[in-house]
Design a protein around this motif. Structure first.
Motif, PDB file in Angstrom:
ATOM      1  N   ALA A  91       9.605  11.332   1.772  1.00  0.00           N
ATOM      2  CA  ALA A  91      10.219  11.039   0.479  1.00  0.00           C
ATOM      3  C   ALA A  91      10.298   9.546   0.192  1.00  0.00           C
ATOM      4  CB  ALA A  91      11.628  11.634   0.441  1.00  0.00           C
ATOM      5  N   ALA A  92       9.848   8.733   1.112  1.00  0.00           N
ATOM      6  CA  ALA A  92       9.977   7.283   0.980  1.00  0.00           C
ATOM      7  C   ALA A  92       8.880   6.703   0.090  1.00  0.00           C
ATOM      8  CB  ALA A  92       9.925   6.634   2.354  1.00  0.00           C
ATOM      9  N   ALA A  93       9.123   5.490  -0.362  1.00  0.00           N
ATOM     10  CA  ALA A  93       8.129   4.769  -1.152  1.00  0.00           C
ATOM     11  C   ALA A  93       7.093   4.149  -0.230  1.00  0.00           C
ATOM     12  CB  ALA A  93       8.828   3.681  -1.974  1.00  0.00           C
ATOM     13  N   GLY A  94       5.924   3.883  -0.761  1.00  0.00           N
ATOM     14  CA  GLY A  94       4.864   3.260   0.017  1.00  0.00           C
ATOM     15  C   GLY A  94       5.294   1.928   0.606  1.00  0.00           C
ATOM     16  N   GLN A  95       6.085   1.146  -0.142  1.00  0.00           N
ATOM     17  CA  GLN A  95       6.561  -0.145   0.366  1.00  0.00           C
ATOM     18  C   GLN A  95       7.439   0.060   1.593  1.00  0.00           C
ATOM     19  OE1 GLN A  95       5.707  -3.359  -0.664  1.00  0.00           O
ATOM     20  NE2 GLN A  95       6.776  -3.936   1.207  1.00  0.00           N
ATOM     21  N   TRP A 116       2.364   4.066  10.493  1.00  0.00           N
ATOM     22  CA  TRP A 116       3.060   3.893   9.214  1.00  0.00           C
ATOM     23  C   TRP A 116       2.128   3.337   8.150  1.00  0.00           C
ATOM     24  CZ3 TRP A 116       7.673   5.606   7.615  1.00  0.00           C
ATOM     25  CH2 TRP A 116       8.528   6.124   8.578  1.00  0.00           C
ATOM     26  N   TRP A 117       1.244   2.413   8.526  1.00  0.00           N
ATOM     27  CA  TRP A 117       0.330   1.832   7.544  1.00  0.00           C
ATOM     28  C   TRP A 117      -0.699   2.852   7.085  1.00  0.00           C
ATOM     29  CZ3 TRP A 117      -0.143  -3.230  10.782  1.00  0.00           C
ATOM     30  CH2 TRP A 117       1.029  -3.991  10.597  1.00  0.00           C
ATOM     31  N   TYR A 118      -1.105   3.768   7.955  1.00  0.00           N
ATOM     32  CA  TYR A 118      -1.987   4.855   7.514  1.00  0.00           C
ATOM     33  C   TYR A 118      -1.280   5.720   6.479  1.00  0.00           C
ATOM     34  CZ  TYR A 118      -5.960   4.295  10.692  1.00  0.00           C
ATOM     35  OH  TYR A 118      -7.081   3.827  11.329  1.00  0.00           O
ATOM     36  N   ARG A 119       0.000   6.021   6.707  1.00  0.00           N
ATOM     37  CA  ARG A 119       0.765   6.806   5.735  1.00  0.00           C
ATOM     38  C   ARG A 119       0.813   6.090   4.386  1.00  0.00           C
ATOM     39  NH1 ARG A 119       5.658  10.047   7.323  1.00  0.00           N
ATOM     40  NH2 ARG A 119       4.885  11.338   9.003  1.00  0.00           N
ATOM     41  N   ALA A 120       1.064   4.777   4.429  1.00  0.00           N
ATOM     42  CA  ALA A 120       1.111   3.995   3.195  1.00  0.00           C
ATOM     43  C   ALA A 120      -0.249   3.996   2.501  1.00  0.00           C
ATOM     44  CB  ALA A 120       1.575   2.571   3.474  1.00  0.00           C
ATOM     45  N   GLY A 124      -1.929   5.270  -1.351  1.00  0.00           N
ATOM     46  CA  GLY A 124      -2.585   4.347  -2.267  1.00  0.00           C
ATOM     47  C   GLY A 124      -2.104   2.914  -2.190  1.00  0.00           C
ATOM     48  N   GLU A 125      -1.367   2.559  -1.158  1.00  0.00           N
ATOM     49  CA  GLU A 125      -0.898   1.181  -0.997  1.00  0.00           C
ATOM     50  C   GLU A 125      -2.045   0.296  -0.523  1.00  0.00           C
ATOM     51  OE1 GLU A 125       1.746  -0.792  -1.345  1.00  0.00           O
ATOM     52  OE2 GLU A 125       2.979   0.757  -2.263  1.00  0.00           O
ATOM     53  N   ASN A 126      -2.544  -0.572  -1.396  1.00  0.00           N
ATOM     54  CA  ASN A 126      -3.648  -1.457  -1.033  1.00  0.00           C
ATOM     55  C   ASN A 126      -3.267  -2.410   0.096  1.00  0.00           C
ATOM     56  OD1 ASN A 126      -5.419  -0.366  -2.871  1.00  0.00           O
ATOM     57  ND2 ASN A 126      -4.787  -1.761  -4.505  1.00  0.00           N
ATOM     58  N   LEU A 131      -3.287  -4.667   5.932  1.00  0.00           N
ATOM     59  CA  LEU A 131      -2.575  -4.764   7.201  1.00  0.00           C
ATOM     60  C   LEU A 131      -3.331  -4.048   8.316  1.00  0.00           C
ATOM     61  CD1 LEU A 131       1.052  -4.310   5.875  1.00  0.00           C
ATOM     62  CD2 LEU A 131       0.124  -6.361   6.972  1.00  0.00           C
ATOM     63  N   LEU A 132      -3.909  -2.888   8.014  1.00  0.00           N
ATOM     64  CA  LEU A 132      -4.700  -2.171   9.014  1.00  0.00           C
ATOM     65  C   LEU A 132      -5.908  -2.999   9.443  1.00  0.00           C
ATOM     66  CD1 LEU A 132      -4.493   1.410   7.518  1.00  0.00           C
ATOM     67  CD2 LEU A 132      -3.660   0.723   9.787  1.00  0.00           C
ATOM     68  N   TYR A 133      -6.564  -3.631   8.483  1.00  0.00           N
ATOM     69  CA  TYR A 133      -7.708  -4.488   8.787  1.00  0.00           C
ATOM     70  C   TYR A 133      -7.272  -5.674   9.654  1.00  0.00           C
ATOM     71  CZ  TYR A 133     -11.475  -7.852   8.137  1.00  0.00           C
ATOM     72  OH  TYR A 133     -12.460  -8.771   8.357  1.00  0.00           O
ATOM     73  N   THR A 134      -6.154  -6.306   9.277  1.00  0.00           N
ATOM     74  CA  THR A 134      -5.644  -7.447  10.034  1.00  0.00           C
ATOM     75  C   THR A 134      -5.290  -7.035  11.454  1.00  0.00           C
ATOM     76  OG1 THR A 134      -4.805  -8.459   8.007  1.00  0.00           O
ATOM     77  CG2 THR A 134      -3.859  -9.238  10.083  1.00  0.00           C
ATOM     78  N   LEU A 135      -4.658  -5.879  11.610  1.00  0.00           N
ATOM     79  CA  LEU A 135      -4.312  -5.387  12.938  1.00  0.00           C
ATOM     80  C   LEU A 135      -5.566  -5.143  13.772  1.00  0.00           C
ATOM     81  CD1 LEU A 135      -2.205  -4.411  14.984  1.00  0.00           C
ATOM     82  CD2 LEU A 135      -2.320  -2.156  13.887  1.00  0.00           C
ATOM     83  N   ALA A 136      -6.578  -4.540  13.169  1.00  0.00           N
ATOM     84  CA  ALA A 136      -7.826  -4.282  13.894  1.00  0.00           C
ATOM     85  C   ALA A 136      -8.474  -5.592  14.335  1.00  0.00           C
ATOM     86  CB  ALA A 136      -8.786  -3.476  13.023  1.00  0.00           C
TER      87      ALA A 136
END
Length: 160
Positions: A91-95, A116-120, A124-126, A131-136
């Protein structure tokens, strides 16, 4: 004991508005008020606001409080709160998902942050994709650094 600094990205906090909304029981603002108290070194007050926000279902607060409990040695309750945040996160927001991931990354939990970033990203959270790219990239750089250090150590003559 020095604790890692949780943080949010992309906005400056209007402290008066955060305080007003937190006093009215808005969980996101309660979690943000906890963050302000953390930054000022008022960890007891930070915890009170995290507990209040978590009690009314604040996903970010649940995850932050869970991580705090884990860092204090209460792994069972801490992990239960983080798990509840994951379940209630539908039920949470993408942010909120971004913020929880950032908190987890600050505490060194890259796998938790990734989840969590995959969920976001699915919402549709760009910024989640960034963040996923930066983590990788960060993990790749760490891996390459470890390989280089291993090669250097292997090339050193052994002490006699």
């Amino acid at each position: 004991m020095e604790r890692a600094r949780p943080f949010s990205v992309g906005f400056a906090l209007d402290e008066a508005e955060v305080f007003r909304q937190a006093r009215q029981g808005e969980p996101t603002h309660m979690a943000n008020l906890a963050l302000l108290h953390h930054e000022e070194g008022h960890h007891d007050v930070e915890r009170v606001w995290l507990e209040k926000a978590a009690a009314v279902g604040g996903v970010v607060a649940m995850a932050r409080l869970g991580r705090l409990l884990i860092s204090e040695g209460d792994e069972e309750q801490g992990r239960a709160l983080v798990a509840a945040a994951l379940v209630d996160g539908a039920a949470a927001a993408g942010q909120d998902f971004l913020d929880v991931g950032i908190d987890l990354a600050c505490f060194g939990d890259s796998e938790g942050a990734r989840a969590w970033w995959y969920r976001a990203a699915k919402r549709g959270e760009n910024n989640a994709m960034r963040l996923l790219y930066t983590l990788a990239r960060f993990e790749e750089d760490q891996h390459l650094g470890r390989e280089a250090a291993a090669r250097e150590n292997a090339a050193l003559p052994s002490p006699a």
